[in-house]
Design an enzyme around this catalytic site. Structure first.
Site, mmCIF file in Angstrom:
data_model
loop_
_atom_site.group_PDB
_atom_site.id
_atom_site.type_symbol
_atom_site.label_atom_id
_atom_site.label_comp_id
_atom_site.label_asym_id
_atom_site.label_seq_id
_atom_site.Cartn_x
_atom_site.Cartn_y
_atom_site.Cartn_z
ATOM 1 C CG HIS A 10 -5.876 2.029 5.198
ATOM 2 N ND1 HIS A 10 -5.431 2.965 6.113
ATOM 3 C CD2 HIS A 10 -4.835 1.179 4.987
ATOM 4 C CE1 HIS A 10 -4.176 2.686 6.432
ATOM 5 N NE2 HIS A 10 -3.797 1.607 5.765
ATOM 6 C CE LYS A 61 0.459 3.596 4.901
ATOM 7 N NZ LYS A 61 0.070 3.746 6.276
ATOM 8 C CD GLU A 81 -2.935 5.662 6.757
ATOM 9 O OE1 GLU A 81 -2.941 5.669 5.516
ATOM 10 O OE2 GLU A 81 -1.987 5.216 7.433
ATOM 11 C CD GLU A 129 -3.799 -2.473 7.440
ATOM 12 O OE1 GLU A 129 -2.699 -2.764 6.974
ATOM 13 O OE2 GLU A 129 -4.377 -1.399 7.207
ATOM 14 C CG ASN A 189 -1.705 1.259 1.381
ATOM 15 O OD1 ASN A 189 -1.862 2.017 0.423
ATOM 16 N ND2 ASN A 189 -2.216 1.518 2.588
ATOM 17 C CB SER A 249 4.881 -1.638 12.086
ATOM 18 O OG SER A 249 4.448 -0.301 12.268
ATOM 19 N N GLY A 293 2.061 2.339 10.754
ATOM 20 C CA GLY A 293 3.005 3.441 10.573
ATOM 21 C C GLY A 293 3.686 3.881 11.856
#
Ligand code: PEP
Length: 266
Positions: A107, A29, A109, A179, A27, A223, A185
């Site tokens: 996701h 991003k 985010e 996740e 991904n 991560s 991150g």
């Protein structure tokens, strides 16, 4: 006795045979440039024994499609709508036309920064399936939710909204990505055992709602790096990884993909 051993070996062999190989999805991003993408993709390639995909920003889909080296293409989000007055949106049909096989929906985010709620994630998963794409449905809890013992309450309600939208049959064509928000991150990974515990609970949840749970790939994301991938992929319910930061460096991403190949029978 020998007959029993033979039957058991045969059964276990069949089980292993029917388990799909691990799936590793990068991904990117909001990262990339024409020059950087070209260098990155030219240094990555498909590997026998694992499925590999890259989810790139919309403007780079055509470029990435021409440089895939056997990997699959994906996008990072999709509109719930097919066409019409929805300025800025990109439909699943458009993604399919650009050569996408996968699209990430839900996701964390997108949920936290762009206000996507569980129901919208369900509608986006439906849009993806309608166009023949495989939705990668992201679920996961915040640190506060984990600390208060609510992991499966949260994950179950995220999955429940998707189930309401696409049903057991739709979910059977999806990929799930667990996740934990606190691991994305941050450099802090769930331990392999922590990931396995939640993945096994997700599989039980799926079975309870009539989804053929044994066949669903449940990726871990948060991560994942070259040095922790092998331990995570060794877990029986971890079907691969959704990789953010480490997918931007070809050496790291390929090392993670090689770990998936090495653990393909787990
Ligand atoms: C992600 O973006 O889905 C992700 C898991 O990011 P990272 O690997 O950087 O934690």
């Amino acid at each position: 006795m020998a007959y029993k051993v033979c039957i058991i070996t045969h059964f276990v062999g069949r089980l292993k045979f029917s388990m799909p190989q691990k799936l590793v999805v990068g991904n990117w991003k909001l990262n990339g440039s024409l020059a950087a993408n070209e260098a990155l993709l030219k240094a990555c390639e498909a590997l026998a024994g694992a499925d590999i995909a890259v989810c790139v920003p919309f403007p780079y889909l055509a470029q990435a499609a021409s440089l895939l080296n056997g990997m699959a293409l994906g996008a990072q989000t999709v509109s719930e709508f097919k066409s019409g007055a929805y300025t800025g949106e990109v439909s699943a049909e458009m993604l399919a036309e650009m050569g996408c096989r996968y699209v990430i929906v839900g996701h964390s985010e997108r949920r936290t920064l762009f206000g996507e709620d569980d129901d919208m994630v369900g509608r986006k998963a439906a849009a993806a399936l309608r166009a023949g794409l495989v939705p990668i449905v992201c679920v996961g809890e915040s640190l506060g939710e984990r600390d208060s013992g609510r992991v499966m309450e949260v994950v179950g309600s995220q999955l429940g909204a998707v189930w309401e939208s696409i049903g057991a049959q739709g979910l059977s064509r999806a990929v799930i990505a667990y996740e934990p928000v606190w691991a994305i991150g941050t450099g802090r990974t769930a331990s392999a055992e922590e990931a396995q515990e939640v993945h096994a609970s997700i599989r039980r949840w799926l079975a309870k709602y009539d989804v053929p749970a044994a066949e669903i790939r449940i990726l871990y994301g948060g991560s994942v790096k070259a040095d922790n991938a092998a331990a995570l992929f060794a877990m029986p319910d971890v079907g691969g990884g959704l990789i953010g930061g480490a997918s931007l460096a070809a050496g790291d991403f390929m090392a993670i993909c090689r770990a998936a190949v090495a653990k393909r029978d787990c």
